[in-house]
Design an enzyme around this catalytic site. Structure first.
Site, PDB file in Angstrom:
ATOM      1  N   LYS A 132     -29.747 -62.472 -30.481  1.00 37.83           N
ATOM      2  CA  LYS A 132     -29.098 -61.742 -30.420  1.00 37.83           C
ATOM      3  C   LYS A 132     -28.444 -62.397 -28.633  1.00 37.83           C
ATOM      4  O   LYS A 132     -29.571 -63.415 -28.127  1.00 37.83           O
ATOM      5  CB  LYS A 132     -28.730 -60.594 -29.993  1.00 37.83           C
ATOM      6  CG  LYS A 132     -29.151 -59.489 -30.923  1.00 37.83           C
ATOM      7  CD  LYS A 132     -28.683 -58.717 -31.020  1.00 37.83           C
ATOM      8  CE  LYS A 132     -28.967 -57.673 -32.950  1.00 37.83           C
ATOM      9  NZ  LYS A 132     -28.259 -56.995 -33.510  1.00 37.83           N
ATOM     10  N   SER A 192     -32.055 -52.012 -38.084  1.00 34.30           N
ATOM     11  CA  SER A 192     -33.766 -51.577 -37.818  1.00 34.30           C
ATOM     12  C   SER A 192     -34.801 -51.374 -39.127  1.00 34.30           C
ATOM     13  O   SER A 192     -34.919 -51.086 -38.931  1.00 34.30           O
ATOM     14  CB  SER A 192     -32.660 -49.795 -37.924  1.00 34.30           C
ATOM     15  OG  SER A 192     -31.945 -49.492 -37.329  1.00 34.30           O
ATOM     16  N   GLY A 216     -29.608 -51.241 -35.086  1.00 30.62           N
ATOM     17  CA  GLY A 216     -29.679 -51.318 -33.442  1.00 30.62           C
ATOM     18  C   GLY A 216     -29.789 -49.375 -33.513  1.00 30.62           C
ATOM     19  O   GLY A 216     -29.486 -49.306 -32.303  1.00 30.62           O
ATOM     20  N   GLU A 225     -26.178 -56.318 -44.289  1.00 32.64           N
ATOM     21  CA  GLU A 225     -26.742 -55.501 -42.167  1.00 32.64           C
ATOM     22  C   GLU A 225     -25.466 -54.864 -42.914  1.00 32.64           C
ATOM     23  O   GLU A 225     -24.523 -54.623 -41.716  1.00 32.64           O
ATOM     24  CB  GLU A 225     -26.950 -56.334 -41.076  1.00 32.64           C
ATOM     25  CG  GLU A 225     -27.797 -57.444 -41.023  1.00 32.64           C
ATOM     26  CD  GLU A 225     -27.703 -58.415 -39.862  1.00 32.64           C
ATOM     27  OE1 GLU A 225     -28.615 -58.189 -39.541  1.00 32.64           O
ATOM     28  OE2 GLU A 225     -26.919 -58.459 -39.557  1.00 32.64           O
ATOM     29  N   HIS A 265     -22.263 -62.512 -38.434  1.00 33.33           N
ATOM     30  CA  HIS A 265     -23.077 -61.205 -38.643  1.00 33.33           C
ATOM     31  C   HIS A 265     -22.308 -60.168 -37.689  1.00 33.33           C
ATOM     32  O   HIS A 265     -20.608 -61.048 -36.977  1.00 33.33           O
ATOM     33  CB  HIS A 265     -23.358 -61.338 -36.876  1.00 33.33           C
ATOM     34  CG  HIS A 265     -24.401 -60.777 -36.614  1.00 33.33           C
ATOM     35  ND1 HIS A 265     -24.276 -59.465 -35.340  1.00 33.33           N
ATOM     36  CD2 HIS A 265     -26.268 -60.536 -36.520  1.00 33.33           C
ATOM     37  CE1 HIS A 265     -25.418 -58.200 -35.655  1.00 33.33           C
ATOM     38  NE2 HIS A 265     -26.264 -59.022 -36.573  1.00 33.33           N
ATOM     39  N   GLU A 287     -21.309 -58.220 -35.163  1.00 35.87           N
ATOM     40  CA  GLU A 287     -21.623 -57.857 -33.580  1.00 35.87           C
ATOM     41  C   GLU A 287     -19.928 -59.520 -33.161  1.00 35.87           C
ATOM     42  O   GLU A 287     -19.223 -59.112 -32.936  1.00 35.87           O
ATOM     43  CB  GLU A 287     -22.702 -58.410 -32.971  1.00 35.87           C
ATOM     44  CG  GLU A 287     -23.080 -57.303 -32.946  1.00 35.87           C
ATOM     45  CD  GLU A 287     -24.677 -57.605 -32.591  1.00 35.87           C
ATOM     46  OE1 GLU A 287     -24.780 -58.308 -32.613  1.00 35.87           O
ATOM     47  OE2 GLU A 287     -25.421 -56.498 -33.262  1.00 35.87           O
ATOM     48  N   ASN A 345     -33.563 -62.346 -35.208  1.00 36.29           N
ATOM     49  CA  ASN A 345     -32.387 -62.398 -34.784  1.00 36.29           C
ATOM     50  C   ASN A 345     -32.393 -62.187 -33.107  1.00 36.29           C
ATOM     51  O   ASN A 345     -32.376 -60.913 -32.637  1.00 36.29           O
ATOM     52  CB  ASN A 345     -31.634 -62.097 -34.576  1.00 36.29           C
ATOM     53  CG  ASN A 345     -29.884 -62.197 -34.275  1.00 36.29           C
ATOM     54  OD1 ASN A 345     -29.431 -62.612 -33.301  1.00 36.29           O
ATOM     55  ND2 ASN A 345     -28.768 -61.130 -35.035  1.00 36.29           N
TER      56      ASN A 345
HETATM   57  C1  PEP Z   1     -29.035 -57.670 -36.594  1.00 39.40           C
HETATM   58  O1  PEP Z   1     -28.971 -57.112 -35.762  1.00 39.40           O
HETATM   59  O2  PEP Z   1     -29.072 -58.379 -36.836  1.00 39.40           O
HETATM   60  C2  PEP Z   1     -30.255 -56.537 -36.397  1.00 39.40           C
HETATM   61  C3  PEP Z   1     -31.240 -56.092 -37.672  1.00 39.40           C
HETATM   62  O3  PEP Z   1     -30.606 -55.480 -35.688  1.00 39.40           O
HETATM   63  P1  PEP Z   1     -31.397 -54.652 -36.391  1.00 39.40           P
HETATM   64  O4  PEP Z   1     -32.859 -54.808 -36.290  1.00 39.40           O
HETATM   65  O5  PEP Z   1     -32.092 -54.796 -34.086  1.00 39.40           O
HETATM   66  O6  PEP Z   1     -31.023 -53.350 -36.148  1.00 39.40           O
END
Ligand code: PEP
Length: 257
Positions: free
Chosen positions: A13, A214, A174, A168, A98, A100, A11
């Protein structure tokens, strides 16, 4: 039951302009040289890059996903993009719900459910995201939050062939933090059970459950070996083809890179 083929989706983003297509070319070339039939690989770039990404990935095994869609097929919704438009641009999947989007845009599970149904209408796979916030995690509400998000966000007629569930934890995205392997195993077990209740045992058992938050080359092997973890949704570490390939290498049965 037939074995589930894992999926690792990147992803991007709100990252990437034209120059980022070079990373897609690098990923394509690496996988052409050393194919990975054991895992489905997907990249979800921003909508502005979808058409050009589709050209880069044409005739390859790498799938193309989008990051969001509007529930309706068309209309007066300035700035929004419908699932049909994403399919027309070359996407075969779309991320919905998601955290976000849920947090920045106030999306409820009802909205996410409508977006997943829009994905099916356009022939796309819906990657439905769920996850608890740090506060909910601290307050011991994780199981209740996940259960209610699944019940609200996953359409009752969802199938393993058109739906992927991505767990998630918001606090892991992040941040460099991840839940313990024991917690991932326990929560993916709860998610599998809840999917079985919502979709029935066949479709609930066939739906891939991704872990996201992460995931990076150093922790991917451990996370991907946990029962009921059928792949990963990767944010930051999907932006560089070299990092993403290191994560994908977890699924390599030989030692080639
Ligand atoms: C995400 O937001 O879908 C995600 C997994 O981000 P990250 O791997 O950067 O934590």
């Amino acid at each position: 039951m037939t074995a589930i083929r894992p999926l690792v989706a990147g992803n991007w983003k709100m990252n990437g302009t034209s120059s980022a297509l070079g990373e897609l070319v690098a990923l394509r070339d690496r996988l052409e040289k050393a194919p990975l039939p054991e895992v489905e690989v997907m990249v979800c770039p921003p909508a502005t890059l979808l058409s050009r990404a589709a050209s880069v990935l044409a005739e390859t095994a790498i799938a193309l996903g989008a990051q969001d869609c509007h529930p309706l097929p068309c209309g007066a919704h300035t700035g929004d993009i419908s699932a049909e438009m994403l399919a027309d641009a070359g996407a075969t999947a779309v991320i919905v719900g998601h955290s976000e989007r849920r947090i920045d845009h106030g999306e409820t599970s009802e909205t996410v459910n409508a977006k997943a149904r829009a994905a099916y209408r356009a022939g796309l796979t819906a990657i439905v995201c769920i996850g608890e916030t740090e506060e909910q995690h601290r307050d011991g509400e994780t199981v209740d939050v996940l259960t209610s998000q699944i019940q609200g966000s996953v359409p009752e007629d969802a199938q393993g062939s058109n739906t992927v569930l991505a767990y998630e934890p918001v606090w892991a995205i992040g941040s460099g933090l991840t839940p313990t392997p024991e917690d991932v195993a326990r929560l993916h077990g709860v998610i599998r059970e809840t999917l079985g209740q919502v979709l029935g045992p066949d479709q609930g058992g066939a739906t891939r459950i991704l872990y996201g938050g992460s995931v990076k080359p150093s922790n991917a092997a451990e996370l991907m070996s946990i029962p009921n973890v059928n792949g990963a949704l990767v944010g930051g570490a999907s932006l560089k083809a070299s990092d993403f390939c290191e994560i994908l290498a977890v699924y390599r049965s030989d030692s080639a890179t």
